[in-house]
Design a protein around this motif. Structure first.
Motif, PDB file in Angstrom:
ATOM      1  N   ASP A  97      -7.857   8.149  -8.836  1.00 49.26           N
ATOM      2  CA  ASP A  97      -7.645   6.860  -8.195  1.00 49.26           C
ATOM      3  C   ASP A  97      -6.182   6.769  -7.761  1.00 49.26           C
ATOM      4  O   ASP A  97      -5.287   7.058  -8.553  1.00 49.26           O
ATOM      5  CB  ASP A  97      -7.961   5.748  -9.197  1.00 49.26           C
ATOM      6  N   PRO A  98      -5.908   6.373  -6.523  1.00 47.52           N
ATOM      7  CA  PRO A  98      -4.525   6.259  -6.058  1.00 47.52           C
ATOM      8  C   PRO A  98      -3.647   5.365  -6.933  1.00 47.52           C
ATOM      9  O   PRO A  98      -2.443   5.549  -6.997  1.00 47.52           O
ATOM     10  CB  PRO A  98      -4.653   5.669  -4.647  1.00 47.52           C
ATOM     11  N   MET A  99      -4.247   4.412  -7.639  1.00 47.27           N
ATOM     12  CA  MET A  99      -3.474   3.547  -8.536  1.00 47.27           C
ATOM     13  C   MET A  99      -2.995   4.297  -9.780  1.00 47.27           C
ATOM     14  O   MET A  99      -2.147   3.793 -10.500  1.00 47.27           O
ATOM     15  CB  MET A  99      -4.323   2.345  -8.959  1.00 47.27           C
ATOM     16  N   ASP A 100      -3.526   5.475 -10.021  1.00 51.40           N
ATOM     17  CA  ASP A 100      -3.191   6.232 -11.228  1.00 51.40           C
ATOM     18  C   ASP A 100      -2.142   7.310 -10.989  1.00 51.40           C
ATOM     19  O   ASP A 100      -1.838   8.098 -11.890  1.00 51.40           O
ATOM     20  CB  ASP A 100      -4.448   6.877 -11.827  1.00 51.40           C
ATOM     21  N   PRO A 126       0.828  -1.210   0.000  1.00 51.65           N
ATOM     22  CA  PRO A 126       0.000   0.000   0.000  1.00 51.65           C
ATOM     23  C   PRO A 126       0.861   1.258   0.000  1.00 51.65           C
ATOM     24  O   PRO A 126       1.856   1.341   0.717  1.00 51.65           O
ATOM     25  CB  PRO A 126      -0.827  -0.115   1.284  1.00 51.65           C
ATOM     26  N   MET A 127       0.501   2.190  -0.849  1.00 51.59           N
ATOM     27  CA  MET A 127       1.215   3.464  -0.918  1.00 51.59           C
ATOM     28  C   MET A 127       0.366   4.488  -0.176  1.00 51.59           C
ATOM     29  O   MET A 127      -0.780   4.727  -0.542  1.00 51.59           O
ATOM     30  CB  MET A 127       1.406   3.893  -2.373  1.00 51.59           C
ATOM     31  N   GLU A 128       0.910   5.006   0.853  1.00 51.91           N
ATOM     32  CA  GLU A 128       0.179   5.995   1.633  1.00 51.91           C
ATOM     33  C   GLU A 128       0.595   7.382   1.170  1.00 51.91           C
ATOM     34  O   GLU A 128       1.770   7.721   1.143  1.00 51.91           O
ATOM     35  CB  GLU A 128       0.484   5.837   3.124  1.00 51.91           C
ATOM     36  N   PHE A 129      -0.395   8.154   0.767  1.00 57.43           N
ATOM     37  CA  PHE A 129      -0.140   9.528   0.372  1.00 57.43           C
ATOM     38  C   PHE A 129      -0.457  10.454   1.536  1.00 57.43           C
ATOM     39  O   PHE A 129      -1.371  10.199   2.307  1.00 57.43           O
ATOM     40  CB  PHE A 129      -1.011   9.907  -0.829  1.00 57.43           C
ATOM     41  N   ARG A 130       0.311  11.500   1.630  1.00 57.48           N
ATOM     42  CA  ARG A 130       0.097  12.491   2.682  1.00 57.48           C
ATOM     43  C   ARG A 130      -0.186  13.839   2.047  1.00 57.48           C
ATOM     44  O   ARG A 130       0.246  14.113   0.918  1.00 57.48           O
ATOM     45  CB  ARG A 130       1.336  12.582   3.568  1.00 57.48           C
ATOM     46  N   ILE A 131      -0.869  14.685   2.782  1.00 55.09           N
ATOM     47  CA  ILE A 131      -1.148  16.038   2.318  1.00 55.09           C
ATOM     48  C   ILE A 131       0.165  16.717   1.944  1.00 55.09           C
ATOM     49  O   ILE A 131       1.159  16.591   2.651  1.00 55.09           O
ATOM     50  CB  ILE A 131      -1.884  16.855   3.416  1.00 55.09           C
ATOM     51  N   ASN A 132       0.178  17.402   0.812  1.00 60.37           N
ATOM     52  CA  ASN A 132       1.318  18.134   0.253  1.00 60.37           C
ATOM     53  C   ASN A 132       2.352  17.258  -0.442  1.00 60.37           C
ATOM     54  O   ASN A 132       3.346  17.784  -0.943  1.00 60.37           O
ATOM     55  CB  ASN A 132       2.005  19.030   1.294  1.00 60.37           C
ATOM     56  N   ASP A 133       2.150  15.920  -0.494  1.00 62.21           N
ATOM     57  CA  ASP A 133       3.046  15.076  -1.291  1.00 62.21           C
ATOM     58  C   ASP A 133       2.925  15.501  -2.752  1.00 62.21           C
ATOM     59  O   ASP A 133       1.830  15.810  -3.237  1.00 62.21           O
ATOM     60  CB  ASP A 133       2.656  13.601  -1.199  1.00 62.21           C
ATOM     61  N   THR A 134       4.039  15.502  -3.463  1.00 58.48           N
ATOM     62  CA  THR A 134       4.029  15.788  -4.892  1.00 58.48           C
ATOM     63  C   THR A 134       3.899  14.471  -5.633  1.00 58.48           C
ATOM     64  O   THR A 134       4.598  13.509  -5.326  1.00 58.48           O
ATOM     65  CB  THR A 134       5.328  16.504  -5.311  1.00 58.48           C
TER      66      THR A 134
END
Length: 72
Positions: free
Chosen positions: A63-66, A15-23
């Motif tokens: 979608d996070p996969m994209d 799982p790839m966790e994205f955080r606020i302000n990640d580019t």
């Protein structure tokens, strides 16, 4: 699904966790190649929102996969 059917070895999902302000960079779909930042949703949902400055600061649901995280 394609990868699961074509792989000779077990496929591991990380799982790839994205955080606020990640580019991030869009890697699939009609917005492929555009870069933006992860933004928070005003309604508090966990939908991935990417702000794309090239589109006049538009914020889109993707979608996070994209998308892929860009190392900085």
């Amino acid at each position: 699904k394609f990868m699961l059917g074509q792989s000779d070895t077990p496929v591991e999902f990380v799982p790839m966790e994205f955080r606020i302000n990640d580019t991030v960079r869009v890697v699939r779909g009609s917005l492929r190649g555009l870069e933006g930042e992860i933004r928070t949703a005003s309604d508090g949902t966990n939908t991935l929102l990417v702000s794309l400055p090239l589109l006049g600061g538009a914020t889109v649901h993707i979608d996070p996969m994209d998308v892929e995280k860009i190392s900085q």
